[in-house]
Design a protein around this motif. Structure first.
Motif, PDB file in Angstrom:
ATOM      1  N   ILE A 281       0.845  -1.197   0.000  1.00 59.70           N
ATOM      2  CA  ILE A 281       0.000   0.000   0.000  1.00 59.70           C
ATOM      3  C   ILE A 281       0.878   1.243   0.000  1.00 59.70           C
ATOM      4  N   ARG A 282       1.852   1.259   0.881  1.00 58.06           N
ATOM      5  CA  ARG A 282       2.743   2.427   0.980  1.00 58.06           C
ATOM      6  C   ARG A 282       3.525   2.622  -0.321  1.00 58.06           C
ATOM      7  N   ALA A 283       4.055   1.526  -0.875  1.00 58.92           N
ATOM      8  CA  ALA A 283       4.898   1.608  -2.072  1.00 58.92           C
ATOM      9  C   ALA A 283       4.140   2.027  -3.321  1.00 58.92           C
ATOM     10  N   THR A 284       2.815   1.875  -3.322  1.00 61.10           N
ATOM     11  CA  THR A 284       2.018   2.212  -4.509  1.00 61.10           C
ATOM     12  C   THR A 284       1.183   3.471  -4.310  1.00 61.10           C
ATOM     13  N   THR A 285       1.545   4.279  -3.316  1.00 61.52           N
ATOM     14  CA  THR A 285       0.868   5.551  -3.065  1.00 61.52           C
ATOM     15  C   THR A 285       1.760   6.689  -3.545  1.00 61.52           C
TER      16      THR A 285
ATOM     17  N   PRO B 197      -2.887  12.961  -1.104  1.00 63.71           N
ATOM     18  CA  PRO B 197      -3.302  13.312   0.262  1.00 63.71           C
ATOM     19  C   PRO B 197      -3.152  12.184   1.285  1.00 63.71           C
ATOM     20  N   HIS B 198      -2.950  10.956   0.834  1.00 67.15           N
ATOM     21  CA  HIS B 198      -2.825   9.835   1.764  1.00 67.15           C
ATOM     22  C   HIS B 198      -1.379   9.565   2.176  1.00 67.15           C
ATOM     23  N   TRP B 199      -0.446  10.236   1.528  1.00 71.12           N
ATOM     24  CA  TRP B 199       0.977  10.039   1.827  1.00 71.12           C
ATOM     25  C   TRP B 199       1.298  10.537   3.231  1.00 71.12           C
ATOM     26  N   ARG B 200       2.126   9.800   3.944  1.00 71.33           N
ATOM     27  CA  ARG B 200       2.600  10.200   5.274  1.00 71.33           C
ATOM     28  C   ARG B 200       4.119  10.220   5.256  1.00 71.33           C
TER      29      ARG B 200
ATOM     30  N   SER C 145     -10.958   6.877  -8.429  1.00 74.06           N
ATOM     31  CA  SER C 145      -9.563   7.032  -8.042  1.00 74.06           C
ATOM     32  C   SER C 145      -8.729   7.554  -9.199  1.00 74.06           C
ATOM     33  N   ARG C 146      -7.785   8.409  -8.845  1.00 69.46           N
ATOM     34  CA  ARG C 146      -6.829   8.944  -9.823  1.00 69.46           C
ATOM     35  C   ARG C 146      -5.491   8.227  -9.629  1.00 69.46           C
ATOM     36  N   PHE C 147      -4.934   7.740 -10.739  1.00 71.08           N
ATOM     37  CA  PHE C 147      -3.636   7.090 -10.747  1.00 71.08           C
ATOM     38  C   PHE C 147      -2.719   7.846 -11.693  1.00 71.08           C
ATOM     39  N   VAL C 148      -1.457   7.950 -11.310  1.00 65.62           N
ATOM     40  CA  VAL C 148      -0.469   8.656 -12.113  1.00 65.62           C
ATOM     41  C   VAL C 148       0.704   7.709 -12.363  1.00 65.62           C
ATOM     42  N   LYS C 149       1.205   7.714 -13.587  1.00 61.86           N
ATOM     43  CA  LYS C 149       2.348   6.872 -13.931  1.00 61.86           C
ATOM     44  C   LYS C 149       3.631   7.662 -13.706  1.00 61.86           C
ATOM     45  N   VAL C 150       4.510   7.103 -12.868  1.00 62.89           N
ATOM     46  CA  VAL C 150       5.775   7.744 -12.530  1.00 62.89           C
ATOM     47  C   VAL C 150       6.894   6.737 -12.784  1.00 62.89           C
ATOM     48  N   ASP C 151       7.832   7.096 -13.645  1.00 61.77           N
ATOM     49  CA  ASP C 151       8.958   6.210 -13.965  1.00 61.77           C
ATOM     50  C   ASP C 151       8.500   4.798 -14.329  1.00 61.77           C
TER      51      ASP C 151
ATOM     52  N   ARG D  17       5.797   3.237 -13.455  1.00 67.59           N
ATOM     53  CA  ARG D  17       4.989   2.552 -12.429  1.00 67.59           C
ATOM     54  C   ARG D  17       3.734   3.367 -12.144  1.00 67.59           C
ATOM     55  N   TRP D  18       2.596   2.674 -12.090  1.00 68.41           N
ATOM     56  CA  TRP D  18       1.355   3.329 -11.701  1.00 68.41           C
ATOM     57  C   TRP D  18       1.329   3.501 -10.183  1.00 68.41           C
ATOM     58  N   LEU D  19       0.870   4.679  -9.733  1.00 71.39           N
ATOM     59  CA  LEU D  19       0.730   4.968  -8.312  1.00 71.39           C
ATOM     60  C   LEU D  19      -0.643   5.560  -8.050  1.00 71.39           C
ATOM     61  N   TYR D  20      -1.236   5.176  -6.926  1.00 74.31           N
ATOM     62  CA  TYR D  20      -2.508   5.765  -6.503  1.00 74.31           C
ATOM     63  C   TYR D  20      -2.238   7.183  -6.024  1.00 74.31           C
ATOM     64  N   HIS D  21      -2.987   8.142  -6.552  1.00 75.69           N
ATOM     65  CA  HIS D  21      -2.812   9.538  -6.141  1.00 75.69           C
ATOM     66  C   HIS D  21      -3.900   9.986  -5.176  1.00 75.69           C
ATOM     67  N   SER D  22      -5.133   9.905  -5.610  1.00 67.66           N
ATOM     68  CA  SER D  22      -6.231  10.435  -4.792  1.00 67.66           C
ATOM     69  C   SER D  22      -7.549   9.878  -5.311  1.00 67.66           C
TER      70      SER D  22
END
Length: 147
Positions: free
Chosen positions: A52-56, A61-64, A128-134, A136-141
């Motif tokens: 969960i952490r690695a794919t956020t 807004p959920h990042w800590r 849900s919004r997902f963004v591709k970074v390098d 890899r897909w990541l959950y954004h918000s």
């Protein structure tokens, strides 16, 4: 909750956990946002906190900033929740950004620890919004909606 590799995958696809979402938890990145959405739902059901952490997304807004505190928050949520069903309703991709609309059927423990479990409905819908970074897909918000 412990999920056996031979159990049905929590994401709702007709496959065993080991042949479906577990492979994303322990292997390569999910190939698209819908697969990541399903893998994250299964990760919550299985208590796979690191996934969960690695794919956020770090800008979401959920990042800590404190991983130990964040891990405890996720673990607590997983331990107090039954992940009953995931229904993906739509998946729209526009290159490096994707949206997945889904309904998650959940129950959350409403009785204090040490007492017999009592559960309340905690189901919700989200776009849900997902963004591709390098690559890899990541959950954004996400934006909640009434199922």
């Amino acid at each position: 909750m412990k999920i056996s590799p031979n159990d049905a995958c929590p994401c709702g696809r007709p496959a065993k956990f080991k042949k479906c979402c577990q492979r994303w938890h322990i292997g390569p990145p999910a190939p698209d946002a819908e697969t990541l959405m399903r893998a994250r739902f299964s990760a919550y059901a299985a208590g796979e906190v690191r996934y969960i952490r690695a794919t956020t997304h770090p800008d979401g807004p959920h990042w800590r900033d404190n991983p130990a505190v964040w891990d405890q928050e996720i673990r607590s949520f997983c331990n107090q929740t039954l992940f009953k069903k995931l229904e993906v309703r739509a998946h729209v991709s526009t290159g490096e950004e994707s949206y997945v609309s889904f309904v998650a059927t959940l129950s959350q423990r409403s009785s204090p620890a040490g007492e017999p479990p009592a559960w309340r409905d905690a189901s919700f819908g989200e776009r849900s919004r997902f963004v591709k970074v390098d690559g890899r897909w990541l959950y954004h918000s996400g934006e909640a909606f009434k199922p």
